[in-house]
Enzyme design. Sequence first.
Site, mmCIF file in Angstrom:
data_model
loop_
_atom_site.group_PDB
_atom_site.id
_atom_site.type_symbol
_atom_site.label_atom_id
_atom_site.label_comp_id
_atom_site.label_asym_id
_atom_site.label_seq_id
_atom_site.Cartn_x
_atom_site.Cartn_y
_atom_site.Cartn_z
ATOM 1 N N ASP A 277 0.860 -1.400 -0.088
ATOM 2 C CA ASP A 277 0.045 -0.038 -0.068
ATOM 3 C C ASP A 277 0.884 1.099 0.064
ATOM 4 O O ASP A 277 1.686 1.526 0.648
ATOM 5 C CB ASP A 277 -0.813 -0.020 1.388
ATOM 6 C CG ASP A 277 -1.928 1.153 1.417
ATOM 7 O OD1 ASP A 277 -2.819 1.200 0.481
ATOM 8 O OD2 ASP A 277 -1.779 1.877 2.246
ATOM 9 N N GLU A 319 0.940 -0.726 -5.243
ATOM 10 C CA GLU A 319 -0.232 0.243 -5.225
ATOM 11 C C GLU A 319 0.559 1.650 -5.705
ATOM 12 O O GLU A 319 0.519 2.375 -4.621
ATOM 13 C CB GLU A 319 -1.022 0.144 -4.042
ATOM 14 C CG GLU A 319 -2.343 0.972 -4.084
ATOM 15 C CD GLU A 319 -2.242 2.050 -3.473
ATOM 16 O OE1 GLU A 319 -3.233 2.963 -3.818
ATOM 17 O OE2 GLU A 319 -1.559 2.521 -2.464
HETATM 18 C C1 GLC Z 1 -4.233 3.482 -0.431
HETATM 19 C C2 GLC Z 1 -5.588 3.019 -0.221
HETATM 20 C C3 GLC Z 1 -6.344 3.994 0.316
HETATM 21 C C4 GLC Z 1 -5.864 4.325 1.623
HETATM 22 C C5 GLC Z 1 -4.307 4.852 1.531
HETATM 23 C C6 GLC Z 1 -3.614 5.225 2.928
HETATM 24 O O1 GLC Z 1 -4.075 4.433 -1.545
HETATM 25 O O2 GLC Z 1 -5.845 2.388 -1.393
HETATM 26 O O3 GLC Z 1 -7.837 3.583 0.632
HETATM 27 O O4 GLC Z 1 -6.580 5.541 1.860
HETATM 28 O O5 GLC Z 1 -3.503 3.950 0.948
HETATM 29 O O6 GLC Z 1 -3.349 4.073 3.296
#
Ligand code: GLC
Length: 642
Positions: A277, A319
């Site tokens: 993430d 991500e």
């Molecule tokens: C990623 C997740 C999102 C979250 C962010 C912070 O972008 O997809 O939903 O707010 O991380 O952890």
Amino acid sequence: MNQAALHRLVSKRTKNPSPQASFDQRLNTNLSLIQQLFFSLYHIEKHNKDFEKLLKLLPKLFELRPETLRKQDLNRLEAGPWYQSEQIVGMQLYVENFNKDLKGLRKKISYLKDLGVNFIHVMPITTRPKGENDGGYAVNSYYKVDPKYGSQKDLLALTSALRKEGILLMLDFVVNHTSDEYSWAKKAKLGNQKYQEYYYTFEDRSIPDAYEKVLPEVFPETSPGNFTYIPEMEKWVMTVFNSYQWDLNYTNPAVFMEMLTNLVKLVNLGVDVVRFDALAFLWKQIGTISQNLPEAHELVSLFRMCLQVVAPGTIFLAEAIVAPTDIIKYFGEGPRLGNECEVAYNASLMALLWNSIATKKTGLLQRSLTHVPGKPKECTWINYIRCHDDIGLGYEDRFIQDLGWNPHEHRKFLLDYYCQRLNWSPSRGLLFMYNPKTGDGRITGSAASLLGLESALEQKHQQGIELALAKIIMLHGIILSFGGIPMIYAGDEIATLNDYSYTKDEAKSGDSRWVNRPMQDWGAVDKITDTELPQSKVYNKLKHLIAVRKANPVLADHNNVQLHQSGNKHIWVYERSDGNKQGIMVLCNFDEKPQVLDLGWIMKLGYFTQGNPIDLVSGTKIEVNSGLLELQPYQIIWLKKH
Ligand code: GLC
């Protein structure tokens, strides 16, 4: 050759190595790279002892790896890049919205199998603060199950059931930040120096102010600024996301090692893919926007190279919702090529598809994708239309300008089109993080509502309903055939509309992303046999397309996507081919009117050697009149080469 391929080669030389011998082999193979990465992040003179600690840590972490997973590791190692297979079809879901808890999810395995889904991204399930917690992305633990989902035992029962059914599991590893209730944050608040150094903490505003000069804001509306004052410790802490999410300080190698331990404990629960993430944010430096820095890549690769030694069957998803040229770097570059993340979100394709729906044209899509640099052969994309987050308009200005549009005005048009600011638009999206001063903003909403189904159903407008359904199917037809793993957002397979109930919940009402985190509509699923219902139409078509995908190995991702010039600005064409006999030509009409395509050039590519080819979407032979193929509004065709 990346490290995984090297492991395969080296391990072939030994017959039936014991798990321990195989571990040693992997450690030897990765050691110099691990060392190099470690010392490029942590100065050798100061951190020699830390490196020794890491070397001692790796075998200890391997001891924690359960026997079944060790076996699976060896099988995957031997199989090569198993995640590129056409057999994999994913679904992203929230446990509580899908079927209450982990036990409930286990009961719905048959539903996933019926549709053809064999890979699930289960949204955060570990403990988190009671009130606002960013949907679990503010973590109180990296591997302890939140009681609302069940127990550790329930999770293990689920992962073992999934393994038995051949369903892969992806869980998040929120690597950039913890919640302000995480044990380290709590100790830091009590004045513990060691744990204050696990985060970026500052006595006064001087360093935060220096950072702020160029640091962008992720949530400008709800969490402006990148630092939060913590009265208990009388210090500022860096909080790039929400004020209750504290950024981890990876310049401290102790943080890396503790997080590596957390990662191993998480994957040992039976995780196949780790969603890394917000990994673009992992390294910070004053005077930069502190995203995608070279050190962030080194750090991700260091995690990767260590986990590969301990748990080689587990892969990483990046991500990184950033510009295409930046996303591609998460597959690794230079000596790290293929040694960072095996998978990345194809956020560019996603955002461009939404642009094509609004403009009804494919120019920006074609132009932008043509310029996306090639990816390493061991890597793949996750292709998706919607997820739990917003849709950002991260297109490259130069490509918008090439089409004769003004980038600022074009983005404004997209926000207007999707967020109910144009009365002719069928879309029912909501604005997210809109800044009235600059006009910048992002879009939320469910696929079906954004594509016009909600408004058409409300107005009982039959043609509007059909058009919306065609759009939903076309976009899914694209993610199911474009190279990579398709990831369906739970609910989209039954055309679920926006869920406005979040506005009544205080912990959610400030965040419009919740409009697209709906409860799974099992009532609609029960009626799937009624083939006239809109939900059933989408479900049955997707089920068909998934089965077709799995029956066509040419749809596995071997970097074999070729974009073609269609000759019609509304029609997008790409081909999946093995360069020889196997091929599927995908044709999509983004216009609300029928459009025609000259087939001459497709004929030359061998699609008509035995008469008119079959469209795998409809299951019928295509009809051609005077060399022109007519595509209905939002029709998608998968032409199969004989
Ligand atoms: C990623 C997740 C999102 C979250 C962010 C912070 O972008 O997809 O939903 O707010 O991380 O952890």
